[in-house]
Motif scaffolding. Structure first.
Motif, PDB file in Angstrom:
ATOM      1  N   THR A 165       3.399   0.650   4.256  1.00 51.14           N
ATOM      2  CA  THR A 165       2.875   0.933   2.916  1.00 51.14           C
ATOM      3  C   THR A 165       3.973   0.894   1.858  1.00 51.14           C
ATOM      4  OG1 THR A 165       3.124   3.326   3.243  1.00 51.14           O
ATOM      5  CG2 THR A 165       1.020   2.343   3.862  1.00 51.14           C
ATOM      6  N   SER A 198      -3.258  -2.491   6.052  1.00 53.77           N
ATOM      7  CA  SER A 198      -3.118  -1.412   7.045  1.00 53.77           C
ATOM      8  C   SER A 198      -4.427  -1.161   7.776  1.00 53.77           C
ATOM      9  CB  SER A 198      -2.651  -0.127   6.367  1.00 53.77           C
ATOM     10  OG  SER A 198      -1.281  -0.163   6.114  1.00 53.77           O
ATOM     11  N   VAL A 216      -1.718   6.301   3.677  1.00 49.90           N
ATOM     12  CA  VAL A 216      -1.536   4.928   3.219  1.00 49.90           C
ATOM     13  C   VAL A 216      -1.114   4.888   1.752  1.00 49.90           C
ATOM     14  CG1 VAL A 216      -2.750   2.764   2.744  1.00 49.90           C
ATOM     15  CG2 VAL A 216      -3.098   3.933   4.932  1.00 49.90           C
TER      16      VAL A 216
END
Length: 472
Positions: A41, A62, A272
């Motif tokens: 991230t 992700s 994230v």
């Protein structure tokens, strides 16, 4: 609930020796499996600007990787049963490495979805499942300790990768960083090389195990006393070797599944978007990356601590309540996040989130085994991961699309994630109250050959010579 059959071993787990080298290999393998998607991230904002895509489109990166890792679990289990853990983990490491190297040459966001998300995610699946499986073949008495050490690999490696990724980006850009990460992840192949098969010719050692303290254990122990049931279980078809669809009639499994499906919509998105949220508030890149390190450091110590608390005689008989609290704690944590001002507020949030996240991760698989028993645990994990692919895949992108892109603020995403965690936490509290009540009624119906201590809720054999060794 239907009884769980006892697990028969063809060897005696050595509970030490080379097993600790295997634990170290699992530490690396599990660590990369869970930490790698989160650590990437750091590159999201720059990749988003490079390809001119929205928040939700970059969040798919992700999500696809995590969903591929979850979806590949059953395939990984079949390969482990056929070839063993060592070659599967080594192939998985090669796949992740190849995916990152190919992604470094990417020209479109779809290229990254395929290389990082699909190829890399499937490679991580081949790392995760064998590592979890082989620990059970090497450890029996010390298995909780071994699992605790191995699961700590995720926060340890995340703690290392978060600042390393920021340094790599500043030095080599995201393309060069992906190329270097493709080489770093080859350490999974080294981890796989440590996972040599256990010596199956070892004769069983007579060890007396402490009785387990849950409803599934009662059923499992009762089934262990019935040799005829074992023989019948061994004669089941091929389908039940890999997936036991009768679990959809299991009361505890359904409670776990329903709550987890809702929970996973808000489980990964806060991690994230943590660094991106900090950057959005004007915080520099290194300080934003340091938030992930703080989160990982707290998580690192919270997982074994949670295992120690959960194994205590006060918590273990009602460990599902402990899990319910952990899920609810996550929800409250996310709801409070936007109310904490400045970088200091984000540091406080990272610490509290690390505590809450570590609790859930440490209990996630333990409570499932507590509900369904060790014999059916493998099938239960396969069914859960397949179904959870949906929320794992859609959670972060939906948060980005509906809330960040529309309102231009991350706080609404954190409010939504808080609700997605708090609602199933309350659901778990309510449903497990009735589940425990029903289990207590079933225990009073008297399990043949066993007695229940009403003071501590521990199942004990009436015959002190019955069963030497853990039922799992």
């Amino acid at each position: 609930m239907p009884p769980a059959a006892a697990t028969k071993r063809g060897h005696a787990p050595p509970d030490g020796g080379w097993g600790w080298a295997v634990v170290f290999g699992a530490f690396i393998s599990i660590g990369f499996s869970y930490a790698f998607p989160k650590s990437l991230t750091i590159y999201f904002k720059e990749i988003q600007e490079y390809f001119t895509v929205s928040y939700s489109e970059i969040a798919w990166l992700s999500s696809v990787m995590l969903a591929s890792m979850y979806a590949g679990g059953p395939v990984s289990s079949i390969l482990v049963n056929r070839y063993g853990s060592r070659p599967v983990v080594m192939v998985g490491g090669l796949m992740v490495s190849a995916g990152m190297v190919l992604a470094s040459f990417g020209r479109t966001i779809m290229h990254l979805y395929l290389c990082v998300g699909v190829i890399g995610g499937l490679g991580l699946a081949l790392n995760l499942q064998p590592a979890l499986t082989i620990i059970g073949t090497y450890f029996q008495v010390k298995r909780p300790m071994a699992n605790g050490i191995a699961m700590a690999g995720s926060p340890v490696i995340l703690f290392t990768l978060a600042p390393l990724n920021q340094f790599l980006f500043d030095s080599f850009g995201w393309r060069g960083s992906f190329l270097i990460l493709g080489g770093i992840v080859l350490n999974c192949c080294v981890a796989g090389a440590l996972m040599r098969p256990v010596n199956n010719n070892t004769r069983p050692k007579p060890k007396t195990e402490p009785p387990e303290r849950n409803g599934a254990a009662a059923e499992e122990a009762a089934a262990a006393s019935d040799t005829g049931e074992q023989d019948e279980s061994e004669s089941q078809g091929c389908l039940h070797k890999f997936i036991d669809v009768s679990l959809f009639k299991h009361r505890g499994f359904l409670i776990y599944l329903i709550g987890n499906v809702v929970m996973f919509f808000g489980f990964f998105a806060p991690v994230v978007f943590m660094a991106a949220y900090a950057k959005h508030q004007g915080i520099d890149e290194y300080s934003a990356a340091f938030l992930l390190s703080i989160f990982a450091l707290v998580d690192m110590f919270m997982r074994p601590a949670t295992g120690f608390i959960g194994n205590s005689k006060w918590v273990r008989p009602r460990i599902q309540y402990f899990f319910s609290f952990a899920v609810s704690f996550n929800g409250v944590c996310h709801l409070l996040c936007p109310l904490l001002p400045g970088y200091v507020g984000l540091v406080v949030y990272a610490v509290i989130f690390g505590l809450a996240f570590g609790m859930v991760c440490a209990l996630l698989f333990e409570v499932l085994m507590d509900l369904v028993g060790a014999k059916r645990f493998s099938s239960a994990v396969g069914l859960v991961t397949i179904i959870e692919c949906g929320p794992v895949l859609l959670g972060p992108p939906l948060s980005g699309l509906s809330l960040v892109d529309i309102f231009g603020e991350y706080k609404y995403m954190y409010y939504a994630c808080g609700v997605f965690m708090l609602v199933p936490g309350i659901f778990f509290f309510i449903m497990h109250y009735f589940n425990y009540k029903k289990l207590d009624e079933e225990k009073r119906q008297n399990v043949p050959g066993f007695t229940i201590c009403t003071a501590c809720n521990i199942l004990s054999p009436r015959n002190p010579d019955f069963g030497t060794g853990s039922p799992s």
